[in-house]
Design an enzyme around this catalytic site. Structure first.
Site, PDB file in Angstrom:
ATOM      1  N   PHE A 253     -92.924 -56.742 -97.811  1.00 23.91           N
ATOM      2  CA  PHE A 253     -92.978 -55.305 -97.519  1.00 23.91           C
ATOM      3  C   PHE A 253     -92.083 -54.915 -96.350  1.00 23.91           C
ATOM      4  CE2 PHE A 253     -97.320 -56.597 -98.954  1.00 23.91           C
ATOM      5  CZ  PHE A 253     -97.137 -56.228-100.281  1.00 23.91           C
ATOM      6  N   GLY A 480     -92.859 -60.995-105.599  1.00 20.33           N
ATOM      7  CA  GLY A 480     -93.906 -60.284-106.326  1.00 20.33           C
ATOM      8  C   GLY A 480     -93.327 -59.106-107.081  1.00 20.33           C
ATOM      9  N   ARG A 611     -81.240 -46.395-114.397  1.00 13.66           N
ATOM     10  CA  ARG A 611     -81.764 -47.034-115.597  1.00 13.66           C
ATOM     11  C   ARG A 611     -82.972 -47.893-115.246  1.00 13.66           C
ATOM     12  NH1 ARG A 611     -80.013 -50.988-119.688  1.00 13.66           N
ATOM     13  NH2 ARG A 611     -78.496 -51.965-118.317  1.00 13.66           N
ATOM     14  N   ILE A 612     -84.011 -47.798-116.054  1.00 16.82           N
ATOM     15  CA  ILE A 612     -85.229 -48.582-115.830  1.00 16.82           C
ATOM     16  C   ILE A 612     -85.181 -49.802-116.737  1.00 16.82           C
ATOM     17  CG2 ILE A 612     -87.761 -48.534-115.926  1.00 16.82           C
ATOM     18  CD1 ILE A 612     -86.408 -46.714-113.742  1.00 16.82           C
ATOM     19  N   ASN A 614     -87.441 -52.621-116.750  1.00 19.19           N
ATOM     20  CA  ASN A 614     -88.739 -53.110-117.242  1.00 19.19           C
ATOM     21  C   ASN A 614     -89.791 -52.083-116.832  1.00 19.19           C
ATOM     22  OD1 ASN A 614     -91.186 -54.348-117.777  1.00 19.19           O
ATOM     23  ND2 ASN A 614     -90.595 -56.339-116.947  1.00 19.19           N
ATOM     24  N   PRO A 615     -90.136 -51.179-117.754  1.00 20.40           N
ATOM     25  CA  PRO A 615     -91.031 -50.069-117.398  1.00 20.40           C
ATOM     26  C   PRO A 615     -92.379 -50.543-116.838  1.00 20.40           C
ATOM     27  CG  PRO A 615     -90.171 -49.807-119.630  1.00 20.40           C
ATOM     28  CD  PRO A 615     -89.703 -51.138-119.144  1.00 20.40           C
ATOM     29  N   THR A 617     -93.064 -53.385-114.839  1.00 18.71           N
ATOM     30  CA  THR A 617     -92.965 -53.721-113.421  1.00 18.71           C
ATOM     31  C   THR A 617     -92.489 -52.511-112.615  1.00 18.71           C
ATOM     32  OG1 THR A 617     -90.844 -54.716-113.972  1.00 18.71           O
ATOM     33  CG2 THR A 617     -92.691 -56.222-113.617  1.00 18.71           C
ATOM     34  N   GLN A 621     -94.316 -51.050-109.267  1.00 20.23           N
ATOM     35  CA  GLN A 621     -93.637 -50.792-107.992  1.00 20.23           C
ATOM     36  C   GLN A 621     -93.934 -49.376-107.504  1.00 20.23           C
ATOM     37  OE1 GLN A 621     -92.277 -52.399-105.784  1.00 20.23           O
ATOM     38  NE2 GLN A 621     -90.724 -53.854-106.417  1.00 20.23           N
ATOM     39  N   GLU A 688     -88.647 -49.030-103.005  1.00 20.50           N
ATOM     40  CA  GLU A 688     -89.135 -48.234-101.883  1.00 20.50           C
ATOM     41  C   GLU A 688     -89.364 -46.755-102.191  1.00 20.50           C
ATOM     42  OE1 GLU A 688     -87.192 -50.289 -98.085  1.00 20.50           O
ATOM     43  OE2 GLU A 688     -85.925 -50.361 -99.845  1.00 20.50           O
TER      44      GLU A 688
HETATM   45 MO1  MOS Z   1     -86.827 -53.154 -96.729  1.00 20.10          MO
HETATM   46  S1  MOS Z   1     -88.622 -52.676 -95.896  1.00 20.10           S
HETATM   47  O1  MOS Z   1     -86.078 -54.133 -95.594  1.00 20.10           O
HETATM   48  O2  MOS Z   1     -86.913 -53.736 -98.231  1.00 20.10           O
END
Ligand code: MOS
Length: 721
Positions: A253, A480, A611-612, A614-615, A617, A621, A688
């Site tokens: 993270f 992960g 573009r996605i 693997n819908p 995963t 996320q 993110e």
């Molecule tokens: Mo970022 S929090 O360095 O993926």
């Protein structure tokens, strides 16, 4: 020792798949059965155990350490302190400043204490119990000085980042004073966000094994290449004699950044006791040996005409950093580029405090910076009586307002539109404190999420054996996020090979070099690189092996050389354009009219991120980000003791995180975003974007519910009573 743990293959499951279809993780069964080997799982023969002793206060000097009792205890093998370590660990620069370390402070190099939780000793024992008891019996006295450990402390002041970081320039456009003079409505407010800690379930342990002058390290770092190069430099070794292994990482993270401070100490201990040493890290330890999200303060000024068009935008941000590094993840490149505005003033400021160097945490700049901007925008919408979605539409832009560079795609308003429709935004009452339902004030809020796309150089090796099976190798990391799966899917898609004939090897410096797992860059970089490898090997590439050195535009001509030396280079192509991922959050919550308790009922996020692949995963996320965003809005704050400057709530009992019952109904919508310019595969990354802006959407909903504007996170009961 070197052959004790050869690189391990993770093999796919099932028939061939296409990218873009939902596929389960190929490493899922291993994880569920406990067969996946995390770095902390290696229990080598003759293993000794080390524990850390850390300073209880943030500033001062060790006046005496008495290790006599500890050394005499049965099972204690050694005690490392500044008296016997000193300069044996050499200085290396910070990973964001051309080096490899996540903090340039070197524990045990001197008796001085620079932050609460600093490592002041390391005790090695035959068993974990012996080491822990030995650590407890160590007698250390300190001369304590007053510490200024946070932006919130009275004597802490900030200075412009441009004064301490060479080449840094703040973003400016037009004439900010004129912009405010032209405004019919003005908002000037200060917003703040607190210190937060990552708390992945897997702690940042390390195990160090020597074989003559060769060192092998099992550690969940998210950049094995930097850990190897940095350790070699710290200990005066040839990097070729250092191997770092991290095949699975139990979440980072943003922590587990490159080379950590405790690793070289563990290696030294292993050398001294002439046995492999496992450093057992406690949750408390992790609060100071791993990095953290620093606290921030934002002075936002917005001016707008009566029709809601921005005439002025100023964002002066203050963040805290350590005394010894100039780490700061500045975010006005995003907050001062998001909306059309002719007059812009941005200033990044940093304050030096008595704490360990902060680091990235999921969407490091955007989470705090957009909390401020997107809250202020909501305040402006309210003062102009314009719907918040509409206000954003009126200020939408196709170009960076400062440089004039165009965005490769700009689906921000489509995120708002699709999110609003799914959420039922039209049912919102614009008047705050107007929806009372059974003793609860009900409120709706929204906010934008944006993040620049990043991509990094990487080397991947693809081998097709005589039977037509494939092996993919690269020193990148499975955190992960589903990287093993994604790489197998890519080769399956491009070469038509069934998943169960594809093996993947990751997380080992013996493999072709890769960069950091971060910046939402992994999927983007690796899919582009591996696609090139597939193309090179062709459909009939039986019994062939290719190694592709992937260098994205803007990464520099020496990118691969740098990568081999353990340096990362996140690029943001295409040069001369801005490529972002986008999102919009909608929150429905209620606030108990008597107690101020906030409950989030519903959260819709709509995201456009290229573009996605693997819908399944992808959705995980996004939902993970949304949940953490709620947590960042309502729960998380690391408290700093004003007396000692040390963290007060440094464990999972005291540091608040949401439970399942705290999270309402979640819906993540994928908005189409075909971007032919961002990279060959049109991928933007989703690591993110899900968390960004949630905090502002929650605060905006709290205002809509209660009429109370909360500008300091987290939003707790006391702000709403
Ligand atoms: Mo970022 S929090 O360095 O993926």
């Amino acid at each position: 020792m070197k052959n004790l743990n050869p690189p391990e293959d993770i093999v796919g499951i099932g028939p061939a798949v296409r990218l873009g279809t939902a596929a389960s993780r190929i490493d899922g069964p291993l994880k569920v059965c406990g067969a996946a080997e995390y770095p902390g799982d290696f229990r080598l023969p003759d293993l000794a155990y080390a524990v850390l002793v850390r300073s209880p206060m943030a500033r001062g000097t060790i006046s005496a350490i008495d290790d006599g009792i500890t050394r005499a205890l049965p099972g204690v093998l050694d005690v490392l302190t500044h008296a016997n370590v000193g300069n044996q660990v050499r200085h290396v620069a910070h990973v964001m400043a051309g080096g490899w370390a996540n903090s340039t402070h070197r524990p045990l190099s001197s008796p001085d204490v620079h932050y609460g939780g600093q490592i002041v000793a390391l005790v090695v024992g035959e068993t974990l119990d012996a080491a822990a008891f030995g650590a407890q019996q160590l007698s250390i006295s300190y001369e304590t000085l007053t510490a200024q450990s946070s932006l919130e402390f009275p004597d802490v002041t900030s200075i412009p980042l441009s004064q301490i970081r060479e080449g840094f320039e703040d973003r400016r456009a037009g004439d900010i004073d004129l912009g405010f003079r032209l405004a019919a409505a003005t908002i000037r407010q200060v917003y703040s966000t607190p210190v937060q800690h990552h708390n992945p379930i897997e702690l940042p342990t390390t195990t160090c094994v020597w074989d003559g002058n060769s060192l092998t390290v099992y550690e969940p770092t998210r950049f094995v290449g930097a850990a190897r190069a940095g350790l070699a430099a710290q200990l005066g070794l040839d990097p070729a004699n250092v191997r770092v292994v991290a095949r699975f990482i139990g979440g980072h993270f943003g922590s587990k950044l490159a080379l950590s401070q405790h690793t070289a100490l563990c290696a030294l201990a292993a050398k001294r006791v002439n046995r492999p040493v496992h450093l057992s890290v406690s949750r408390h330890d992790a609060y100071t040996i791993a990095n953290h999200r620093t606290e921030t303060r934002h002075h936002i000024g917005l001016g707008a005409s009566n029709d809601g068009r921005l005439t002025a935008l100023s964002h002066v941000a203050e963040v805290a950093t350590s005394r010894f590094d100039d780490f700061a993840m500045e975010g006005t490149d995003v907050s001062a580029a998001l909306y059309a505005c002719p007059n812009i003033y941005a200033e990044e400021r940093v304050a030096r405090v008595d704490r360990n160097t902060p680091g990235p945490m999921r969407a490091p700049p955007e989470v705090p910076y957009l909390f401020a901007l997107e809250s202020a925008l909501d305040e402006l919408a309210h003062s102009l009586s314009i719907d918040p979605v509409d206000l954003r539409r009126r200020n939408d832009t196709l170009v960076d307002p400062v440089t004039g560079h165009p965005f490769t795609t700009r689906p921000l308003m489509r995120c708002f539109e699709q999110g609003a429709a799914a959420f039922g935004w039209e049912k919102r009452s614009a008047m705050p404190r107007s929806m009372l339902r059974g003793g609860w004030w009900v409120g709706y809020g929204c906010a934008a999420a944006v993040r620049p796309v990043k991509i990094s150089p990487v080397v991947v090796r693809l081998t097709i054996d005589v039977d037509g099976g494939a092996l993919i190798e690269t020193a990148h990391h499975e955190i992960g996020n589903g990287l093993y799966t994604l790489l197998a899917m890519t080769v399956s898609d491009r070469l038509g090979i069934p998943l169960d004939r594809i093996a993947v090897r990751l997380g080992d410096t013996d493999l072709p070099p890769a960069g950091i797992s971060g910046g939402s860059s992994t999927t983007t970089s690796l899919v582009n690189a591996l696609s090139q490898a597939c193309e090179r090997i062709g459909k009939h590439g039986i019994a062939r092996s290719v190694e592709v050195e992937f260098v994205p535009e803007g990464a520099g001509g020496d990118a691969i050389e740098q990568l081999r030396a353990g340096h990362m280079k996140l690029a943001s192509p295409p040069v001369g354009k801005l490529s972002w991922a986008y999102g919009a959050h909608f929150i429905a919550l209620r606030v108990d009219a008597a107690t101020g308790e906030v409950r989030i009922d519903r959260h819709v996020g709509a995201f456009a991120a290229g573009r996605i692949l693997n819908p399944m995963t992808a959705r995980s996320q996004l939902l993970g980000g949304m949940i953490w965003g709620q947590s960042s809005a309502l729960f998380e704050k690391t408290e700093i003791d004003p007396r000692t400057g040390a963290y007060l709530n440094d464990d999972l009992a005291e540091y608040l995180v949401p439970t399942f019952a705290d999270i309402g109904r979640l819906e993540a919508i994928i908005v189409e975003d075909e971007d032919a310019l961002v990279n060959a595969e049109g991928v933007k990354g989703l690591g993110e974007i899900g968390i960004i802006g949630v905090n502002a959407a929650v605060a905006n909903a709290v205002f809509n519910a209660t009429g109370r504007r909360v500008r300091d996170l987290p939003i707790r009961l006391e702000a709403l009573l």
